[in-house]
Design a protein around this motif. Structure first.
Motif, PDB file in Angstrom:
ATOM      1  N   ASN A  36       0.826  -1.206   0.000  1.00  0.00           N
ATOM      2  CA  ASN A  36       0.000   0.000   0.000  1.00  0.00           C
ATOM      3  C   ASN A  36       0.861   1.259   0.000  1.00  0.00           C
ATOM      4  O   ASN A  36       0.550   2.232  -0.702  1.00  0.00           O
ATOM      5  CB  ASN A  36      -0.940   0.010   1.196  1.00  0.00           C
ATOM      6  CG  ASN A  36      -2.027  -1.032   1.060  1.00  0.00           C
ATOM      7  OD1 ASN A  36      -2.344  -1.466  -0.042  1.00  0.00           O
ATOM      8  ND2 ASN A  36      -2.594  -1.441   2.178  1.00  0.00           N
ATOM      9  N   LEU A  37       1.929   1.267   0.788  1.00  0.00           N
ATOM     10  CA  LEU A  37       2.812   2.443   0.826  1.00  0.00           C
ATOM     11  C   LEU A  37       3.489   2.673  -0.519  1.00  0.00           C
ATOM     12  O   LEU A  37       3.579   3.812  -0.994  1.00  0.00           O
ATOM     13  CB  LEU A  37       3.874   2.273   1.916  1.00  0.00           C
ATOM     14  CG  LEU A  37       3.388   2.382   3.355  1.00  0.00           C
ATOM     15  CD1 LEU A  37       4.523   2.053   4.316  1.00  0.00           C
ATOM     16  CD2 LEU A  37       2.845   3.768   3.632  1.00  0.00           C
ATOM     17  N   ILE A  38       3.946   1.603  -1.156  1.00  0.00           N
ATOM     18  CA  ILE A  38       4.598   1.734  -2.459  1.00  0.00           C
ATOM     19  C   ILE A  38       3.599   2.229  -3.503  1.00  0.00           C
ATOM     20  O   ILE A  38       3.912   3.108  -4.306  1.00  0.00           O
ATOM     21  CB  ILE A  38       5.238   0.402  -2.889  1.00  0.00           C
ATOM     22  CG1 ILE A  38       6.445   0.104  -1.998  1.00  0.00           C
ATOM     23  CG2 ILE A  38       5.639   0.427  -4.357  1.00  0.00           C
ATOM     24  CD1 ILE A  38       7.010  -1.286  -2.186  1.00  0.00           C
ATOM     25  N   GLY A  39       2.397   1.690  -3.479  1.00  0.00           N
ATOM     26  CA  GLY A  39       1.370   2.133  -4.418  1.00  0.00           C
ATOM     27  C   GLY A  39       1.022   3.595  -4.228  1.00  0.00           C
ATOM     28  O   GLY A  39       0.879   4.354  -5.200  1.00  0.00           O
ATOM     29  N   ARG A  40       0.911   4.025  -2.976  1.00  0.00           N
ATOM     30  CA  ARG A  40       0.606   5.425  -2.684  1.00  0.00           C
ATOM     31  C   ARG A  40       1.740   6.329  -3.166  1.00  0.00           C
ATOM     32  O   ARG A  40       1.502   7.386  -3.751  1.00  0.00           O
ATOM     33  CB  ARG A  40       0.389   5.595  -1.184  1.00  0.00           C
ATOM     34  CG  ARG A  40      -0.160   6.957  -0.811  1.00  0.00           C
ATOM     35  CD  ARG A  40      -0.441   7.078   0.672  1.00  0.00           C
ATOM     36  NE  ARG A  40      -1.295   5.995   1.128  1.00  0.00           N
ATOM     37  CZ  ARG A  40      -1.174   5.416   2.316  1.00  0.00           C
ATOM     38  NH1 ARG A  40      -0.247   5.806   3.158  1.00  0.00           N
ATOM     39  NH2 ARG A  40      -1.977   4.436   2.668  1.00  0.00           N
ATOM     40  N   SER A  44       1.486   9.140  -6.128  1.00  0.00           N
ATOM     41  CA  SER A  44       1.894  10.509  -5.803  1.00  0.00           C
ATOM     42  C   SER A  44       2.950  11.006  -6.780  1.00  0.00           C
ATOM     43  O   SER A  44       2.910  12.161  -7.238  1.00  0.00           O
ATOM     44  CB  SER A  44       2.439  10.549  -4.369  1.00  0.00           C
ATOM     45  OG  SER A  44       3.074  11.755  -4.103  1.00  0.00           O
ATOM     46  N   GLU A  45       3.895  10.150  -7.100  1.00  0.00           N
ATOM     47  CA  GLU A  45       4.953  10.521  -8.041  1.00  0.00           C
ATOM     48  C   GLU A  45       4.390  10.753  -9.446  1.00  0.00           C
ATOM     49  O   GLU A  45       4.782  11.699 -10.129  1.00  0.00           O
ATOM     50  CB  GLU A  45       6.010   9.421  -8.062  1.00  0.00           C
ATOM     51  CG  GLU A  45       7.301   9.828  -8.708  1.00  0.00           C
ATOM     52  CD  GLU A  45       8.372   8.779  -8.497  1.00  0.00           C
ATOM     53  OE1 GLU A  45       9.526   9.173  -8.301  1.00  0.00           O
ATOM     54  OE2 GLU A  45       8.063   7.572  -8.546  1.00  0.00           O
ATOM     55  N   ILE A  46       3.441   9.933  -9.865  1.00  0.00           N
ATOM     56  CA  ILE A  46       2.808  10.121 -11.170  1.00  0.00           C
ATOM     57  C   ILE A  46       2.075  11.454 -11.209  1.00  0.00           C
ATOM     58  O   ILE A  46       2.167  12.197 -12.196  1.00  0.00           O
ATOM     59  CB  ILE A  46       1.850   8.943 -11.484  1.00  0.00           C
ATOM     60  CG1 ILE A  46       2.662   7.691 -11.790  1.00  0.00           C
ATOM     61  CG2 ILE A  46       0.925   9.275 -12.655  1.00  0.00           C
ATOM     62  CD1 ILE A  46       1.822   6.430 -11.893  1.00  0.00           C
ATOM     63  N   ARG A  47       1.337  11.782 -10.141  1.00  0.00           N
ATOM     64  CA  ARG A  47       0.646  13.071 -10.093  1.00  0.00           C
ATOM     65  C   ARG A  47       1.642  14.221 -10.183  1.00  0.00           C
ATOM     66  O   ARG A  47       1.399  15.220 -10.868  1.00  0.00           O
ATOM     67  CB  ARG A  47      -0.174  13.188  -8.813  1.00  0.00           C
ATOM     68  CG  ARG A  47      -1.468  12.423  -8.843  1.00  0.00           C
ATOM     69  CD  ARG A  47      -2.369  12.799  -7.674  1.00  0.00           C
ATOM     70  NE  ARG A  47      -1.730  12.588  -6.378  1.00  0.00           N
ATOM     71  CZ  ARG A  47      -1.802  11.465  -5.681  1.00  0.00           C
ATOM     72  NH1 ARG A  47      -2.480  10.432  -6.146  1.00  0.00           N
ATOM     73  NH2 ARG A  47      -1.213  11.361  -4.512  1.00  0.00           N
ATOM     74  N   LEU A  48       2.768  14.092  -9.486  1.00  0.00           N
ATOM     75  CA  LEU A  48       3.790  15.136  -9.515  1.00  0.00           C
ATOM     76  C   LEU A  48       4.330  15.331 -10.922  1.00  0.00           C
ATOM     77  O   LEU A  48       4.404  16.463 -11.418  1.00  0.00           O
ATOM     78  CB  LEU A  48       4.941  14.782  -8.571  1.00  0.00           C
ATOM     79  CG  LEU A  48       6.171  15.682  -8.659  1.00  0.00           C
ATOM     80  CD1 LEU A  48       5.861  17.067  -8.127  1.00  0.00           C
ATOM     81  CD2 LEU A  48       7.338  15.059  -7.931  1.00  0.00           C
ATOM     82  N   TYR A  49       4.687  14.247 -11.589  1.00  0.00           N
ATOM     83  CA  TYR A  49       5.254  14.364 -12.936  1.00  0.00           C
ATOM     84  C   TYR A  49       4.226  14.887 -13.937  1.00  0.00           C
ATOM     85  O   TYR A  49       4.566  15.650 -14.839  1.00  0.00           O
ATOM     86  CB  TYR A  49       5.829  13.032 -13.408  1.00  0.00           C
ATOM     87  CG  TYR A  49       7.127  12.686 -12.723  1.00  0.00           C
ATOM     88  CD1 TYR A  49       8.147  13.627 -12.614  1.00  0.00           C
ATOM     89  CD2 TYR A  49       7.335  11.436 -12.167  1.00  0.00           C
ATOM     90  CE1 TYR A  49       9.330  13.325 -11.975  1.00  0.00           C
ATOM     91  CE2 TYR A  49       8.526  11.122 -11.529  1.00  0.00           C
ATOM     92  CZ  TYR A  49       9.519  12.074 -11.433  1.00  0.00           C
ATOM     93  OH  TYR A  49      10.696  11.769 -10.808  1.00  0.00           O
TER      94      TYR A  49
END
Length: 76
Positions: A36-40, A44-49
């Motif tokens: 779950n932490l890795i998925g979150r 989050s990283e995809i949203r940032l990029y």
């Protein structure tokens, strides 16, 4: 408090309250948390990029000197 510390504290409290989790179930429980932490983090990283790609505009017209002169003129 770092997430790793929170997970360890949670694991200690669960193992204290639920002794059957001391077997292989504790590992499955931890893998679930980590997944779950890795998925979150990934989302989050995809949203940032995506946000960065929308905010960056590349102006290829003119040369560097013209862009610097325009920026100086605007800031004056």
């Amino acid at each position: 408090m770092p997430r790793a510390r929170v997970v360890l504290d949670d694991l200690r409290s669960v193992l204290h309250l639920d002794p059957p989790l001391r077997g292989g179930q504790a590992r499955a429980w931890l893998y679930g948390i980590v997944t779950n932490l890795i998925g979150r983090h990934r989302r989050s990283e995809i949203r940032l990029y995506r946000a960065l790609s929308r905010s960056v505009t590349r102006d290829d017209s003119g040369n560097h000197a013209d862009r610097v002169a325009d920026q100086v003129t605007v800031s004056s």
